[in-house]
Design an enzyme around this catalytic site. Structure first.
Site, PDB file in Angstrom:
ATOM      1  N   LYS A 274       0.851  -1.197   0.000  1.00 35.91           N
ATOM      2  CA  LYS A 274       0.000   0.000   0.000  1.00 35.91           C
ATOM      3  C   LYS A 274       0.883   1.242   0.000  1.00 35.91           C
ATOM      4  O   LYS A 274       1.728   1.417   0.872  1.00 35.91           O
ATOM      5  CB  LYS A 274      -0.899  -0.005   1.234  1.00 35.91           C
ATOM      6  CG  LYS A 274      -1.712   1.261   1.441  1.00 35.91           C
ATOM      7  CD  LYS A 274      -2.451   1.229   2.774  1.00 35.91           C
ATOM      8  CE  LYS A 274      -3.088   2.573   3.094  1.00 35.91           C
ATOM      9  NZ  LYS A 274      -3.713   2.586   4.440  1.00 35.91           N
ATOM     10  N   ASP A 279      -2.104  10.397   3.979  1.00 34.37           N
ATOM     11  CA  ASP A 279      -3.513  10.048   4.161  1.00 34.37           C
ATOM     12  C   ASP A 279      -4.174  11.018   5.132  1.00 34.37           C
ATOM     13  O   ASP A 279      -4.034  10.897   6.346  1.00 34.37           O
ATOM     14  CB  ASP A 279      -3.639   8.614   4.689  1.00 34.37           C
ATOM     15  CG  ASP A 279      -5.090   8.218   4.918  1.00 34.37           C
ATOM     16  OD1 ASP A 279      -5.976   8.862   4.326  1.00 34.37           O
ATOM     17  OD2 ASP A 279      -5.327   7.265   5.686  1.00 34.37           O
ATOM     18  N   LYS A 286      -9.353  13.008   9.043  1.00 32.32           N
ATOM     19  CA  LYS A 286      -8.853  12.561  10.333  1.00 32.32           C
ATOM     20  C   LYS A 286      -8.737  13.743  11.298  1.00 32.32           C
ATOM     21  O   LYS A 286      -8.635  14.904  10.868  1.00 32.32           O
ATOM     22  CB  LYS A 286      -7.467  11.922  10.172  1.00 32.32           C
ATOM     23  CG  LYS A 286      -7.436  10.652   9.350  1.00 32.32           C
ATOM     24  CD  LYS A 286      -6.000  10.181   9.169  1.00 32.32           C
ATOM     25  CE  LYS A 286      -5.928   8.904   8.345  1.00 32.32           C
ATOM     26  NZ  LYS A 286      -6.437   7.744   9.080  1.00 32.32           N
ATOM     27  N   ASP A 356     -11.878   7.357   4.535  1.00 33.03           N
ATOM     28  CA  ASP A 356     -10.629   7.059   5.239  1.00 33.03           C
ATOM     29  C   ASP A 356     -10.298   5.571   5.202  1.00 33.03           C
ATOM     30  O   ASP A 356      -9.249   5.162   5.667  1.00 33.03           O
ATOM     31  CB  ASP A 356     -10.716   7.554   6.690  1.00 33.03           C
ATOM     32  CG  ASP A 356      -9.361   7.576   7.378  1.00 33.03           C
ATOM     33  OD1 ASP A 356      -8.338   7.648   6.658  1.00 33.03           O
ATOM     34  OD2 ASP A 356      -9.312   7.510   8.617  1.00 33.03           O
ATOM     35  N   GLU A 358      -9.390   3.956   2.625  1.00 33.83           N
ATOM     36  CA  GLU A 358      -8.948   4.050   1.230  1.00 33.83           C
ATOM     37  C   GLU A 358      -7.927   2.997   0.850  1.00 33.83           C
ATOM     38  O   GLU A 358      -7.784   2.667  -0.326  1.00 33.83           O
ATOM     39  CB  GLU A 358      -8.379   5.451   0.955  1.00 33.83           C
ATOM     40  CG  GLU A 358      -6.914   5.655   1.288  1.00 33.83           C
ATOM     41  CD  GLU A 358      -6.581   5.482   2.766  1.00 33.83           C
ATOM     42  OE1 GLU A 358      -5.441   5.076   3.063  1.00 33.83           O
ATOM     43  OE2 GLU A 358      -7.444   5.756   3.620  1.00 33.83           O
ATOM     44  N   ARG A 360      -7.791  -0.186   1.236  1.00 32.41           N
ATOM     45  CA  ARG A 360      -8.364  -1.384   0.594  1.00 32.41           C
ATOM     46  C   ARG A 360      -8.832  -1.086  -0.820  1.00 32.41           C
ATOM     47  O   ARG A 360      -8.902  -1.978  -1.664  1.00 32.41           O
ATOM     48  CB  ARG A 360      -9.488  -1.936   1.467  1.00 32.41           C
ATOM     49  CG  ARG A 360     -10.674  -1.029   1.656  1.00 32.41           C
ATOM     50  CD  ARG A 360     -11.470  -1.329   2.919  1.00 32.41           C
ATOM     51  NE  ARG A 360     -10.749  -0.897   4.108  1.00 32.41           N
ATOM     52  CZ  ARG A 360     -11.203  -1.069   5.359  1.00 32.41           C
ATOM     53  NH1 ARG A 360     -12.367  -1.667   5.554  1.00 32.41           N
ATOM     54  NH2 ARG A 360     -10.513  -0.659   6.387  1.00 32.41           N
TER      55      ARG A 360
END
Length: 501
Positions: A274, A279, A286, A356, A358, A360
């Protein structure tokens, strides 16, 4: 750093700037320490008895001992002998290397790998020693001003004192440990770099640099148009919220000519990492506190690049492919919205209930892509869920696999390298939590068993091959005063691949 063996001299005859010998609890000298003690008329015994009980994690410095050629003797506490293990050994080697760096010496000799402990041979002990020592030399200064940068460490070489009969196996272990250490160094550096430096483009450039350094590696970096042509719409849905272009990185290792014959016909092992280089959570943003640590959301990608570097250095005799979907997850007018439905490369549709979740979404398209390689096994590595940190803390990596043999092999590799993983369930009953009224699945399954349902989501894209998922959210980096990338799970991955030889 260079690693070598010493076999032709007794410990008291070794000329070195620093010589490490172990002491068990209650003043029990190891065999190398006993040999030194006999030479210096019991000086070590007297010191140990009066002021150094040998507690694990402690050390003391001795100088100018009669009859000892070494300039310095470093006594390393090893704790109780019946509790001595690979973790204590690794910490002792790390402590010795750190001492050598602090003392500004260019070389040192350790006797610690010669000490036997449960379920290890000299090759594994030498590998553990080299991996641990190499980590002592890592120091991040890539974005520091000149006045704050440390001077390069003088330490260039550590030698392991072993018996002549153990030298050949010890050298193999040191070679593997050095390669693992070099891979961890790269992984740590990529993780520690800020998100405005380590972008998806930067990860692609790193892969290309590796392919120039090692002729056995070939890098291909797919850009936006190529990703669109592959219909990786789940991956692209995450990438579209950022101005940074996505990159889909494929790094292939082919064994060198001398090993190609034994590798011919073998299916490749595939590592998928990944690569969310930052992020924010997207629209489901977040909290601001500690959000800076979300630069570490690409540690799965970093570990794949580090592992591929180690694979090439070791010249393994089977093919390995690293695959990295890399992008940022940011909020914008183009970003995913909760309730959006996207169609993955596999044709399965996904309702995005939380932007959030994301990781996967980018991984599922990569896991579909790797079917073309007809792999022996696929292992994905991702900082996927905070739920895994809640479940396992910062000790064990979360391990998920429907394949018992593959899971056991990965757990064994983790134990061999002090890089442990704990297997968690993948029962079909958890799949119900991913049910959606508007798509084939939702991208989250609610708070209960969050790390499990994330793995269940990925499992829907891995039916064509043997697969395992490593959730490294709790183990890829450390927070607080010692904030920094750990380099895990590079040791586990390389040991797994070594065990396949």
């Amino acid at each position: 750093m260079e690693f070598s063996t010493q076999t032709n001299a007794a410990p008291n005859q070794i000329k070195t700037a620093a010589l490490a010998v172990g002491v068990f609890a209650e003043g029990q000298l190891t065999q190398p320490a006993q040999l030194l003690d006999q030479t210096c008329n019991g000086a070590l015994s007297r010191i140990v008895k009066s002021e150094f009980p040998g507690k694990a994690g402690t050390q003391t410095l001795l100088r100018n001992l009669d009859g000892i050629a070494a300039e310095r003797i470093i006594l390393i506490g090893l704790g109780k002998q019946d509790s001595y293990n690979s973790k204590i050994h690794a910490n002792a080697e790390l402590a010795f290397a750190k001492y050598c760096i602090q003392a500004q010496v260019a070389e040192g000799v350790s006797t610690l790998a010669s000490l036997d402990y449960q379920e290890t041979g000299i090759r594994q002990r030498a590998q553990i020693a080299a991996t641990a020592a190499s980590q002592a030399t890592y120091h991040y200064d890539a974005t520091l001003g000149k006045e704050n940068r440390n001077k390069p460490a003088k330490l260039k070489k550590i030698t392991q004192w072993v018996s002549r009969g153990d030298a050949a196996q010890a050298k193999l272990g040191l070679q593997a440990g050095q390669a693992i250490g070099n891979g961890m160094q790269l992984t740590r550096l990529l993780g520690d770099l800020p998100g405005n430096v380590c972008t998806p483009t930067y990860l692609g450039q790193t892969a290309k640099k590796l392919s120039k350094e090692f002729k056995t590696l070939k890098a291909e970096v797919l850009g936006l148009k190529q990703i669109q042509d592959l219909k990786m719409n789940a991956f692209l849905s995450v990438a579209k919220g950022s101005d940074e272009p996505p990159a889909f990185i494929v790094l292939k290792y082919t064994p060198p000519a001398g090993k190609t014959k034994t590798a011919r016909g073998k299916k490749p092992y595939v590592l998928v990492g990944k690569g969310i280089t930052f992020d924010s959570g997207g629209i489901s943003i977040k909290p601001g506190a500690n959000m800076d640590e979300m630069k570490y959301d690409m540690c799965g990608a970093a570990s794949v690049l580090g592992a591929m570097r180690a694979v090439a250095e070791l010249e393994l005799n089977h093919s390995v492919i690293g695959v990295i979907p890399a992008c940022e997850n940011l909020p914008s007018g183009r970003a995913n919205k909760p309730g959006d439905v996207v169609t993955s490369m596999s044709g399965q549709t996904i309702e995005i209930l939380n932007t959030d979740a994301e990781g996967r979404l980018v991984l599922c398209d990569a896991l579909t892509y790797v079917e073309r390689f007809k792999p022996q096994a696929v292992i994905d590595i991702a900082t996927l869920t905070g739920a895994c940190v809640v479940a396992l803390g910062h000790v064990n990596t979360g391990l998920f696999s429907p394949n018992d043999e593959l899971a056991t092999q990965l757990q064994t590799a983790g134990r061999q390298t002090n890089d442990p993983a704990w297997r968690l369930p993948l029962d079909d009953a958890y799949q119900e939590q991913l049910r959606s009224n508007f798509a084939d699945m939702a991208n989250i399954g609610g708070p209960p068993a969050g790390s499990v349902t994330a793995a269940c989501f990925l499992s829907r894209y891995t039916k064509a091959y043997d697969w395992a998922h490593l959730d490294i959210a709790g183990t890829a980096w450390r927070s607080g005063k010692e904030k920094g990338a750990s380099g895990r799970p590079v040791p586990l991955l390389i040991q797994f691949l070594l065990n396949q030889n």
